[in-house]
Design a protein around this motif. Sequence first.
Motif, PDB file in Angstrom:
ATOM      1  N   VAL A 226      52.044   6.062 -16.175  1.00  0.00           N
ATOM      2  CA  VAL A 226      53.355   6.924 -16.182  1.00  0.00           C
ATOM      3  C   VAL A 226      53.275   8.477 -15.982  1.00  0.00           C
ATOM      4  O   VAL A 226      51.985   8.654 -15.799  1.00  0.00           O
ATOM      5  N   ILE A 227      54.313   8.907 -15.825  1.00  0.00           N
ATOM      6  CA  ILE A 227      54.167  10.475 -15.527  1.00  0.00           C
ATOM      7  C   ILE A 227      54.260  11.078 -17.184  1.00  0.00           C
ATOM      8  O   ILE A 227      55.176  10.744 -17.513  1.00  0.00           O
ATOM      9  N   LEU A 228      53.445  12.004 -17.358  1.00  0.00           N
ATOM     10  CA  LEU A 228      53.261  12.589 -18.522  1.00  0.00           C
ATOM     11  C   LEU A 228      54.406  13.575 -18.649  1.00  0.00           C
ATOM     12  O   LEU A 228      54.959  14.257 -17.761  1.00  0.00           O
ATOM     13  N   ASN A 229      55.195  13.670 -19.950  1.00  0.00           N
ATOM     14  CA  ASN A 229      56.184  14.723 -19.964  1.00  0.00           C
ATOM     15  C   ASN A 229      55.539  15.839 -20.436  1.00  0.00           C
ATOM     16  O   ASN A 229      54.193  16.065 -20.582  1.00  0.00           O
ATOM     17  N   GLN A 232      53.278  15.994 -23.611  1.00  0.00           N
ATOM     18  CA  GLN A 232      51.935  15.333 -23.388  1.00  0.00           C
ATOM     19  C   GLN A 232      51.097  16.237 -22.556  1.00  0.00           C
ATOM     20  O   GLN A 232      49.778  16.182 -22.787  1.00  0.00           O
ATOM     21  N   VAL A 256      54.664  11.812 -33.622  1.00  0.00           N
ATOM     22  CA  VAL A 256      55.687  11.008 -34.243  1.00  0.00           C
ATOM     23  C   VAL A 256      55.237   9.526 -33.344  1.00  0.00           C
ATOM     24  O   VAL A 256      54.692   9.464 -32.324  1.00  0.00           O
ATOM     25  N   ASP A 258      55.477   6.649 -31.240  1.00  0.00           N
ATOM     26  CA  ASP A 258      56.119   6.416 -29.885  1.00  0.00           C
ATOM     27  C   ASP A 258      56.199   7.759 -29.182  1.00  0.00           C
ATOM     28  O   ASP A 258      56.766   7.771 -28.162  1.00  0.00           O
ATOM     29  N   SER A 259      55.319   8.799 -29.401  1.00  0.00           N
ATOM     30  CA  SER A 259      55.526  10.009 -28.798  1.00  0.00           C
ATOM     31  C   SER A 259      54.453  10.120 -27.511  1.00  0.00           C
ATOM     32  O   SER A 259      54.350  11.061 -26.781  1.00  0.00           O
ATOM     33  N   GLY A 260      53.683   8.924 -27.338  1.00  0.00           N
ATOM     34  CA  GLY A 260      52.844   8.917 -26.301  1.00  0.00           C
ATOM     35  C   GLY A 260      51.179   9.063 -26.589  1.00  0.00           C
ATOM     36  O   GLY A 260      50.582   9.615 -25.629  1.00  0.00           O
ATOM     37  N   LYS A 261      50.866   9.001 -27.729  1.00  0.00           N
ATOM     38  CA  LYS A 261      49.598   9.467 -28.133  1.00  0.00           C
ATOM     39  C   LYS A 261      48.674   8.407 -27.487  1.00  0.00           C
ATOM     40  O   LYS A 261      47.605   8.866 -26.777  1.00  0.00           O
ATOM     41  N   THR A 262      48.797   7.221 -27.590  1.00  0.00           N
ATOM     42  CA  THR A 262      47.911   6.123 -26.960  1.00  0.00           C
ATOM     43  C   THR A 262      47.834   6.527 -25.509  1.00  0.00           C
ATOM     44  O   THR A 262      46.614   6.349 -24.983  1.00  0.00           O
ATOM     45  N   GLU A 263      48.791   6.905 -24.715  1.00  0.00           N
ATOM     46  CA  GLU A 263      48.666   7.196 -23.381  1.00  0.00           C
ATOM     47  C   GLU A 263      47.649   8.342 -23.229  1.00  0.00           C
ATOM     48  O   GLU A 263      46.945   8.391 -22.417  1.00  0.00           O
ATOM     49  N   ARG A 295      46.733  -3.041 -23.221  1.00  0.00           N
ATOM     50  CA  ARG A 295      46.997  -1.866 -22.587  1.00  0.00           C
ATOM     51  C   ARG A 295      45.768  -0.924 -22.215  1.00  0.00           C
ATOM     52  O   ARG A 295      45.431  -0.337 -21.190  1.00  0.00           O
ATOM     53  N   VAL A 413      58.516   9.577 -26.544  1.00  0.00           N
ATOM     54  CA  VAL A 413      58.513   9.680 -25.265  1.00  0.00           C
ATOM     55  C   VAL A 413      60.028   9.540 -24.445  1.00  0.00           C
ATOM     56  O   VAL A 413      60.298  10.466 -23.599  1.00  0.00           O
ATOM     57  N   MET A 414      60.753   8.330 -24.773  1.00  0.00           N
ATOM     58  CA  MET A 414      61.813   8.257 -24.002  1.00  0.00           C
ATOM     59  C   MET A 414      63.130   8.939 -24.643  1.00  0.00           C
ATOM     60  O   MET A 414      64.147   8.813 -24.293  1.00  0.00           O
ATOM     61  N   HIS A 597      54.341  -3.214 -31.112  1.00  0.00           N
ATOM     62  CA  HIS A 597      55.314  -2.902 -29.948  1.00  0.00           C
ATOM     63  C   HIS A 597      56.106  -3.929 -29.738  1.00  0.00           C
ATOM     64  O   HIS A 597      55.693  -4.794 -28.624  1.00  0.00           O
TER      65      HIS A 597
HETATM   66  P1  ADP Z   1      52.335   6.067 -29.527  1.00  0.00           P
HETATM   67  O1  ADP Z   1      50.856   5.811 -29.353  1.00  0.00           O
HETATM   68  O2  ADP Z   1      52.578   7.647 -30.041  1.00  0.00           O
HETATM   69  O3  ADP Z   1      53.020   5.433 -30.568  1.00  0.00           O
HETATM   70  P2  ADP Z   1      52.420   5.346 -26.868  1.00  0.00           P
HETATM   71  O4  ADP Z   1      51.405   6.038 -26.339  1.00  0.00           O
HETATM   72  O5  ADP Z   1      52.271   3.834 -27.198  1.00  0.00           O
HETATM   73  O6  ADP Z   1      52.967   6.077 -28.332  1.00  0.00           O
HETATM   74  O7  ADP Z   1      53.791   5.404 -26.054  1.00  0.00           O
HETATM   75  C1  ADP Z   1      55.039   4.454 -26.465  1.00  0.00           C
HETATM   76  C2  ADP Z   1      55.559   3.993 -25.232  1.00  0.00           C
HETATM   77  O8  ADP Z   1      56.023   4.877 -24.414  1.00  0.00           O
HETATM   78  C3  ADP Z   1      54.344   2.957 -24.678  1.00  0.00           C
HETATM   79  O9  ADP Z   1      55.159   1.783 -24.295  1.00  0.00           O
HETATM   80  C4  ADP Z   1      54.143   3.823 -23.275  1.00  0.00           C
HETATM   81  O10 ADP Z   1      53.615   3.030 -22.269  1.00  0.00           O
HETATM   82  C5  ADP Z   1      55.288   4.563 -23.342  1.00  0.00           C
HETATM   83  N1  ADP Z   1      54.972   5.764 -22.483  1.00  0.00           N
HETATM   84  C6  ADP Z   1      53.969   6.686 -23.010  1.00  0.00           C
HETATM   85  N2  ADP Z   1      54.015   7.991 -22.112  1.00  0.00           N
HETATM   86  C7  ADP Z   1      54.985   7.745 -21.318  1.00  0.00           C
HETATM   87  C8  ADP Z   1      55.608   8.664 -20.264  1.00  0.00           C
HETATM   88  N3  ADP Z   1      55.111   9.978 -20.077  1.00  0.00           N
HETATM   89  N4  ADP Z   1      56.504   8.227 -19.520  1.00  0.00           N
HETATM   90  C9  ADP Z   1      56.942   6.985 -19.751  1.00  0.00           C
HETATM   91  N5  ADP Z   1      56.607   6.157 -20.740  1.00  0.00           N
HETATM   92  C10 ADP Z   1      55.655   6.484 -21.325  1.00  0.00           C
END
Ligand code: ADP
Length: 781
Positions: A226-229, A232, A256, A258-263, A295, A413-414, A597
């Motif tokens: 994915v492209i980081l926001n 991120q 929070v 779904d903020s994209g921490k795992t990414e 993942r 994220v979204m 998820h």
């Molecule tokens: P968290 O760990 O904070 O709950 P995740 O990393 O699991 O968040 O991200 C939540 C969802 O959003 C996942 O499905 C992930 O693949 C997606 N995601 C993360 N970063 C982005 C991004 N920059 N653009 C699009 N989707 C993303």
Amino acid sequence: MTKHETESLFEPAQPEQPANHIIRVAFESGVDSEFDYLVPDKLWPVIVGQRVETPFGRSNKQEIGFCVETDINPQKVFKLKKISDLIDKEPLIDTGLMELAKWISDYYVCPLGVVLGAMVPGAVKKGAGEKKEKYVYLAFGPEQIEKILDEIKGKKQKQIVRQLKESGAYEPETAVELNDLLCEVDCTDLPVRNLADKAIIKIAQRIVLRSLPAIPEGMLIKSEKVILNDDQKNALDNIITRINTGQFGVTLLYGVTDSGKTELYIRAIDEVIKKGKSAIVLLPEIALTTQTIQRFSARFENIAIMHSGLTAPQRNTQWQKIKAGEANVVIGARSAVFAPLTNIGLIVVDEEHEPSYKQDTAPRYHGRDVAIKRAQLCSAHCILGTATPSLETLQNCQTKKNIFNMVRLPRRVMNLPFPEMRLIDMKEYPSQLTSEPLTHQLGEVLAKGEQAILLLNRRGYSNFIFCPSCKHILHCRNCDVTLTFHKSVAGFQPARISSFLTITGKHLQTGSAVCHYCGSQTLVPEKCPLCSKTMIMIGLGTQRLEEELTRKFPNAKVARVDSDSMKGPDYYRVLKDFSEGKIQILAGTQMLAKGLHFPNVTLVGIISADTSLYLPDFRSNERTFQLISQVAGRAGRSAKKGIVFVQSFLGNQPAIQFALKSDFDGFVKEELTHRRNCNLPPFWRLALITLRDRTFAKLELAAKLFREKIDRIVADEHLQIKVRGPMPATISRIQTFHRLQIILQSPQPAILHRLFSTLRKSPPIRPAVTVAIDIDPVDLL
Ligand code: ADP
Ligand code: ZN
């Protein structure tokens, strides 16, 4: 993977030589000191981290222990016993882990042998899935063997030697498996033994571990990058800058759900791997779902997985893979912090606030804190990720700015909206588990083909049988806990009904009241034994919830997830069925609250937000807040709008109110004021000493003496420690053992440490009772 055993099985024994090597051994059995032993020459060298078998104690019983030091000054050599055997060919613990073990032993006041024992999975120690295979090779080179062949009389023996010669089996590495050889030559193993006795061939043994993948091939998924926001990107830049210093540091990634921490964990690991280093990712056991594992597996090639859903041979395989240097990413639950990984550049602890990181048996370590320590020992970076940071970590970010740094991801994220939170006052629906509004919503969700998750709190506290008129609650006679109603209990025999209750009248249902601590059971009386009024069940049990749902929604498939209903592999299976839509409602303990998820989940119900508030524990507000906030992040994980029902009798409690408003800062401010006023963590440190024994008088005396001893040390060494107790534990009896507690509070961990190091050196308290020491306890129950 193959381990070679070098010595030949039929080699004549060497004459014994006087031993002059001395090693120090720590035993898993729990003695809080190490012992020195002589090593006979034939067993030398012994390496630190290898296990040895030794005679132990007056009876010289054979015990297995870890070698923890090898250069011991030979002083009282004449008194020392000899080790009997060497267990491992390779050390199970490397020098880095040994250093960590010593720190844990010291900090958590736990015998070193117990720590070392906990570091290596049982499956590894038992050699799960390993097979011993015998291999055969020639003892002489090609030319000599020609001559020897002429002298051999036996036909089969000749055939065997020829066969080995043809296979070029001159070395252990090229040896032929004994069974294959016997098939080829078509004989028993007698001629082989004869040849071995004449030293013409050698028989060796090697251990072969069938390689078992932790994830079946078909389950591997592809994932696009994915492209980081912007949030991120900033956070990642920050983390990478700190990784690049090559120095120890900790980043709190406060984002929070779904903020994209795992990414970001994945990107940070990428960075570390590019530098040729390795990484560990810790998750709460319950968050280690197939989805999470997929993942990570999709992004990293050499990954090893450690969690309780694996079979013992799988666990052994994964560990051996790490040990052999074939993995550079390890993902696992708490104990994966001990993975035998080398060259670590990063350790990630996801959901760092999660109390399940604390182990509740010795060694009572906190997975997050050990992760930080391990990172420090190998100059690695550590990322702590969470949506609700622990107060300890927040405080560290305030006071240890040179090490701890906070990075925030404030948005989803979204930019998905947070689910709507709805508080239901259960005083209006006292006799139901699922209130009318929740039931109604469930109906709508099911009609739309969507899914729901319903949560109940910890089972032991959530279900009791009680008299609404005199408030009498059924208790266990062995343990000071309330009994839990179970409709069906495997192995239940009415003949074994306990007699502590005066059972009047008819039985309410065919079922029994079960104690979740000792397992004792009794029939449930219809009338209160004290006032003869009808008893009711404040039944928040998962079993009852499942029943109520099945009754209300006969067409929906409901699955229950709690520790009564499933072990590791079953849990993973249910989650898989749920993700495939085979199950519509998932009902279970709060283990469901995290790490899931499921885009099709549009409704989450917290059946009782109060249960942890009732616990007499200083962290109960924090737990309640975390539970509700975690759940808020579970619903509405896609474009579909989510809704969360929070059912409560105590809806105006601050912890619930702050959580409903997602006001973490407000909650923290209020809670910290309270903690500061009461000298509680994160400001002061706690140690909890629990003493237990079946005889109360003996326990009371021992506890009193223990307290006096502590007081003496505190006075002698001028330690700033507040001592409370002995007092009965919240659960004052478990399995017929009475429990008394002493609580220590000190502004600094080092002060507590001084007390315990003096205590450990002094003779044990008589009368002897069982003592458990818990440093930085996560609860005081
Ligand atoms: P968290 O760990 O904070 O709950 P995740 O990393 O699991 O968040 O991200 C939540 C969802 O959003 C996942 O499905 C992930 O693949 C997606 N995601 C993360 N970063 C982005 C991004 N920059 N653009 C699009 N989707 C993303
Ligand atoms: Zn009991």
